[in-house]
Design a protein around this motif. Structure first.
Motif, short mmCIF file in Angstrom:
data_model
loop_
_atom_site.label_atom_id
_atom_site.label_comp_id
_atom_site.label_asym_id
_atom_site.label_seq_id
_atom_site.Cartn_x
_atom_site.Cartn_y
_atom_site.Cartn_z
N ASP A 18 0.84 -1.19 0.00
CA ASP A 18 0.00 0.00 0.00
C ASP A 18 0.88 1.25 0.00
N VAL A 20 2.64 4.49 -2.84
CA VAL A 20 2.44 5.19 -4.12
C VAL A 20 3.62 4.88 -5.03
N GLU A 24 1.34 6.86 -10.22
CA GLU A 24 0.10 6.82 -9.43
C GLU A 24 -0.10 8.14 -8.70
N MET A 25 -1.37 8.45 -8.41
CA MET A 25 -1.68 9.62 -7.60
C MET A 25 -1.78 9.18 -6.14
N PRO A 26 -1.21 10.00 -5.22
CA PRO A 26 -1.41 9.69 -3.79
C PRO A 26 -2.89 9.74 -3.45
N TYR A 27 -3.27 9.03 -2.40
CA TYR A 27 -4.64 9.12 -1.91
C TYR A 27 -4.91 10.53 -1.43
N ASP A 28 -6.15 10.95 -1.52
CA ASP A 28 -6.65 12.13 -0.81
C ASP A 28 -5.81 13.39 -1.02
N MET A 29 -5.66 13.75 -2.30
CA MET A 29 -4.88 14.96 -2.61
C MET A 29 -5.48 16.20 -1.94
N GLU A 30 -6.81 16.21 -1.75
CA GLU A 30 -7.43 17.38 -1.11
C GLU A 30 -6.90 17.59 0.30
N SER A 31 -6.70 16.50 1.05
CA SER A 31 -6.19 16.70 2.41
C SER A 31 -4.72 17.09 2.39
#
Ligand SMILES: [Zn+2]
Length: 103
Positions: A18, A20, A24-31
């Protein structure tokens, strides 16, 4: 999917850690951007500064008025975006910097 071990229980071969990986894009770019917006200081430690989106965080931080510091063995590709760059081993630079900001 070469070289990945199959699950010993079900034989699934799409197993992966699990993390990146390139492309790939990291999870949760907004946070991530939320954390950049709320930061006083953005510090990059030990990176080539060559892989996006992370390589662009320094520019994003600067555009939000966040102070930026690079700690690295050599200048990264985005070194010019940092307010300050300190060159050397992280094992030396990071403890010195931590002592400095905690003083
Ligand atoms: Zn399985």
């Amino acid at each position: 999917m070469i070289g990945r071990p199959a699950c010993p229980q079900c034989g699934e071969t799409a197993l992966r850690p699990d993390v990146v990986w390139f492309g790939e894009m990291p999870y949760d770019m907004e946070s991530i951007y939320g954390a950049l917006r709320g930061a006083d200081l953005f510090v990059s430690i030990g990176t080539s500064g060559a892989v996006y989106p992370a390589a662009g965080f320094v520019q994003d931080a600067r555009s939000m008025g966040v102070q930026t510091l690079e700690l690295n063995l050599e200048r990264s590709e985005g070194s010019g975006w940092f307010d300050e760059t300190r060159l050397g081993a992280a094992s030396v630079l990071v403890p010195e910097w931590v002592d400095e900001i905690l003083a």
